[in-house]
Design a protein around this motif. Structure first.
Motif, PDB file in Angstrom:
ATOM      1  N   VAL A 198      -0.491   5.977  -5.734  1.00 53.76           N
ATOM      2  CA  VAL A 198       0.898   5.569  -5.587  1.00 53.76           C
ATOM      3  C   VAL A 198       1.062   4.163  -6.132  1.00 53.76           C
ATOM      4  O   VAL A 198       0.631   3.183  -5.508  1.00 53.76           O
ATOM      5  N   LYS A 199       1.641   4.042  -7.292  1.00 53.94           N
ATOM      6  CA  LYS A 199       1.922   2.750  -7.916  1.00 53.94           C
ATOM      7  C   LYS A 199       0.671   1.860  -7.969  1.00 53.94           C
ATOM      8  O   LYS A 199       0.692   0.700  -7.548  1.00 53.94           O
ATOM      9  N   GLY A 200      -0.422   2.441  -8.445  1.00 51.70           N
ATOM     10  CA  GLY A 200      -1.647   1.678  -8.615  1.00 51.70           C
ATOM     11  C   GLY A 200      -2.523   1.597  -7.390  1.00 51.70           C
ATOM     12  O   GLY A 200      -3.599   0.986  -7.445  1.00 51.70           O
ATOM     13  N   PHE A 223      -7.059  -0.957  -4.363  1.00 50.83           N
ATOM     14  CA  PHE A 223      -5.943  -1.553  -5.116  1.00 50.83           C
ATOM     15  C   PHE A 223      -6.433  -2.805  -5.828  1.00 50.83           C
ATOM     16  O   PHE A 223      -7.516  -3.332  -5.534  1.00 50.83           O
ATOM     17  N   LEU A 224      -5.616  -3.294  -6.756  1.00 53.81           N
ATOM     18  CA  LEU A 224      -5.887  -4.543  -7.457  1.00 53.81           C
ATOM     19  C   LEU A 224      -5.064  -5.652  -6.810  1.00 53.81           C
ATOM     20  O   LEU A 224      -3.834  -5.581  -6.788  1.00 53.81           O
ATOM     21  N   SER A 225      -5.742  -6.645  -6.262  1.00 52.91           N
ATOM     22  CA  SER A 225      -5.022  -7.754  -5.643  1.00 52.91           C
ATOM     23  C   SER A 225      -4.322  -8.628  -6.673  1.00 52.91           C
ATOM     24  O   SER A 225      -3.333  -9.296  -6.373  1.00 52.91           O
ATOM     25  N   ASN A 226      -4.846  -8.627  -7.889  1.00 53.58           N
ATOM     26  CA  ASN A 226      -4.236  -9.377  -8.992  1.00 53.58           C
ATOM     27  C   ASN A 226      -4.321  -8.520 -10.249  1.00 53.58           C
ATOM     28  O   ASN A 226      -5.296  -8.581 -10.985  1.00 53.58           O
ATOM     29  N   PRO A 227      -3.317  -7.681 -10.500  1.00 50.15           N
ATOM     30  CA  PRO A 227      -3.386  -6.763 -11.649  1.00 50.15           C
ATOM     31  C   PRO A 227      -3.641  -7.469 -12.973  1.00 50.15           C
ATOM     32  O   PRO A 227      -4.285  -6.907 -13.862  1.00 50.15           O
ATOM     33  N   SER A 261     -10.470  -7.939  -9.595  1.00 48.58           N
ATOM     34  CA  SER A 261      -9.713  -8.221  -8.375  1.00 48.58           C
ATOM     35  C   SER A 261      -9.538  -6.984  -7.505  1.00 48.58           C
ATOM     36  O   SER A 261      -8.717  -6.998  -6.590  1.00 48.58           O
ATOM     37  N   ARG A 262     -10.285  -5.927  -7.764  1.00 47.26           N
ATOM     38  CA  ARG A 262     -10.138  -4.699  -6.974  1.00 47.26           C
ATOM     39  C   ARG A 262     -10.637  -4.909  -5.550  1.00 47.26           C
ATOM     40  O   ARG A 262     -11.700  -5.472  -5.318  1.00 47.26           O
ATOM     41  N   ARG A 263      -9.855  -4.430  -4.599  1.00 48.30           N
ATOM     42  CA  ARG A 263     -10.186  -4.506  -3.178  1.00 48.30           C
ATOM     43  C   ARG A 263     -10.146  -3.113  -2.573  1.00 48.30           C
ATOM     44  O   ARG A 263      -9.372  -2.251  -3.007  1.00 48.30           O
ATOM     45  N   THR A 264     -10.972  -2.884  -1.571  1.00 49.02           N
ATOM     46  CA  THR A 264     -10.998  -1.610  -0.855  1.00 49.02           C
ATOM     47  C   THR A 264     -10.900  -1.870   0.629  1.00 49.02           C
ATOM     48  O   THR A 264     -11.610  -2.745   1.159  1.00 49.02           O
ATOM     49  N   THR A 265     -10.021  -1.144   1.299  1.00 51.07           N
ATOM     50  CA  THR A 265      -9.851  -1.289   2.742  1.00 51.07           C
ATOM     51  C   THR A 265      -9.868   0.083   3.395  1.00 51.07           C
ATOM     52  O   THR A 265      -9.613   1.111   2.751  1.00 51.07           O
ATOM     53  N   LEU A 281       0.808  -1.220   0.000  1.00 54.76           N
ATOM     54  CA  LEU A 281       0.000   0.000   0.000  1.00 54.76           C
ATOM     55  C   LEU A 281       0.840   1.269   0.000  1.00 54.76           C
ATOM     56  O   LEU A 281       0.280   2.371   0.003  1.00 54.76           O
ATOM     57  N   GLY A 282       2.151   1.140   0.005  1.00 54.20           N
ATOM     58  CA  GLY A 282       3.004   2.320  -0.092  1.00 54.20           C
ATOM     59  C   GLY A 282       3.647   2.705   1.230  1.00 54.20           C
ATOM     60  O   GLY A 282       3.500   2.025   2.256  1.00 54.20           O
ATOM     61  N   PRO A 283       4.389   3.817   1.243  1.00 55.14           N
ATOM     62  CA  PRO A 283       5.118   4.264   2.437  1.00 55.14           C
ATOM     63  C   PRO A 283       4.196   4.573   3.609  1.00 55.14           C
ATOM     64  O   PRO A 283       3.037   4.967   3.432  1.00 55.14           O
ATOM     65  N   LEU A 284       4.729   4.410   4.809  1.00 54.47           N
ATOM     66  CA  LEU A 284       3.944   4.667   6.018  1.00 54.47           C
ATOM     67  C   LEU A 284       3.542   6.139   6.135  1.00 54.47           C
ATOM     68  O   LEU A 284       2.545   6.466   6.805  1.00 54.47           O
ATOM     69  N   GLU A 285       4.295   7.030   5.472  1.00 52.25           N
ATOM     70  CA  GLU A 285       3.975   8.456   5.540  1.00 52.25           C
ATOM     71  C   GLU A 285       2.614   8.771   4.921  1.00 52.25           C
ATOM     72  O   GLU A 285       2.028   9.828   5.192  1.00 52.25           O
ATOM     73  N   ASN A 286       2.093   7.868   4.114  1.00 47.41           N
ATOM     74  CA  ASN A 286       0.789   8.095   3.489  1.00 47.41           C
ATOM     75  C   ASN A 286      -0.377   7.842   4.434  1.00 47.41           C
ATOM     76  O   ASN A 286      -1.535   8.060   4.055  1.00 47.41           O
ATOM     77  N   PHE A 287      -0.071   7.390   5.666  1.00 46.33           N
ATOM     78  CA  PHE A 287      -1.138   7.041   6.605  1.00 46.33           C
ATOM     79  C   PHE A 287      -0.928   7.824   7.905  1.00 46.33           C
ATOM     80  O   PHE A 287      -0.227   7.370   8.826  1.00 46.33           O
TER      81      PHE A 287
END
Length: 309
Positions: free
Chosen positions: A211-213, A154-158, A164-168, A138-144
């Motif tokens: 950030v990167k998808g 995000f896509l769990s399986n691009p 395969s899109r998931r939301t958390t 999910l990217g760097p900790l600074e984003n949270f």
């Protein structure tokens, strides 16, 4: 006339073993879909009653053939007397009717297996295979930011695309008492019927990042709601109202090279406390609508683990 003649028809008595065997097979097939326990019980019943059925069918072969004294006649000379004194060869106990019955049953079982097994495999096996998903960065900790929820999509399986899109919903809880990082990562699917849960609070669309998808959107959420059937969860994912049967599912996580990485999905019975000091009743993931704790959990079948979109 000899008693071994064909004037006495063979009549086998009624048997309940085929019915019991069919019930066992039905339980086995049903259990493959709803419960491993039912499948095991069905397999045991099918094997046991199938054995008893086969034993009953082959009874005439296994039983000792009664010895019948040969018919006596007057002997004309020594040669005929010697022939009469020779031991009489016993007749075979496996009659034609038994052979035809066993052949019909065997042929029917073979045809049934050829027709049923491929269909059963294509129907049932996908529920038990290829269930694990790759880890999601999910990217760097600074984003949270600490103490705030962020919607991460995000896509769990691009390679599979949008299916395969998931939301958390991700919240940085800060360090634990032991100094370890703590995150609350709630899966966005309602544990009632799997509808998408929405945060009850304003979403900061202007601060959206990609950030990167991985799409990140800050949100001021104090609770979460399901618009389908009115399910309501608090900020820790505990059920507060509506038809959900347990708390919201969560993801495990790890920190790799300063990035937040999602692991496997698991079910939650209840959460006591908040944030980094929360105590989570964790269970293996189960489909929505299934109890995972309490007396109700014993009344629900064991279901195959899978991840819904």
């Amino acid at each position: 006339m000899s008693d071994l003649g064909h004037d006495t028809p063979h009549a086998s008595g009624p048997s309940l073993w085929p019915i019991a065997f069919a019930i066992g097979v039905a339980c086995l097939l049903l259990g493959l879909v709803i419960s491993w326990i039912v499948a095991v019980i069905g397999a045991v019943l099918a094997v046991a009653f199938g054995f008893l059925w086969a034993r009953d069918v082959t009874r005439d072969v296994r039983d000792e053939v009664p010895h019948v004294e040969p018919e006596t006649r007057a002997v004309a000379d020594e040669s005929t007397a010697a022939a009469a004194a020779a031991p009489t060869k016993e007749l075979a106990g496996y009659t034609r009717s038994r052979f035809l019955e066993a052949s019909t049953i065997g042929l029917g079982a073979a045809i049934g297996a050829i027709v049923t097994l491929p269909v059963l495999g294509f129907t049932v096996l996908p529920s038990f295979t290829n269930l694990e998903e790759d880890e999601a960065d999910l990217g760097p900790l600074e984003n949270f930011p600490q103490g705030e929820y962020v919607i991460a999509s995000f896509l769990s399986n691009p390679a599979a695309g949008e299916v395969s899109r998931r939301t958390t919903f991700v919240r940085n809880n800060g360090p634990t008492d032991a100094g370890e990082p703590s995150f609350t990562i709630l899966y966005s699917r309602c544990v009632h019927l799997g509808c998408p849960v929405q945060p009850n609070g304003p979403i900061d669309e202007e601060s959206r990042k990609n950030v990167k998808g991985v799409e990140l959107r800050p949100v001021l959420a104090q609770s979460f709601g399901c618009p389908c059937h009115g399910g309501l969860y608090d900020a820790e994912g505990n059920r507060r109202a509506g038809p959900p049967v347990r708390s919201m599912d969560r993801y495990t996580f790890s920190i790799k090279d300063g990035h937040l990485v999602l692991g496997e999905l698991y079910a939650v019975g209840n959460v006591s406390g908040t944030g980094a000091s929360a105590t989570i009743s964790r269970y293996p993931w189960s489909v929505p609508g299934t109890h995972v704790d309490g007396v109700e959990a014993w009344l629900y079948p064991i279901v195959p683990s899978q991840v819904t979109g």
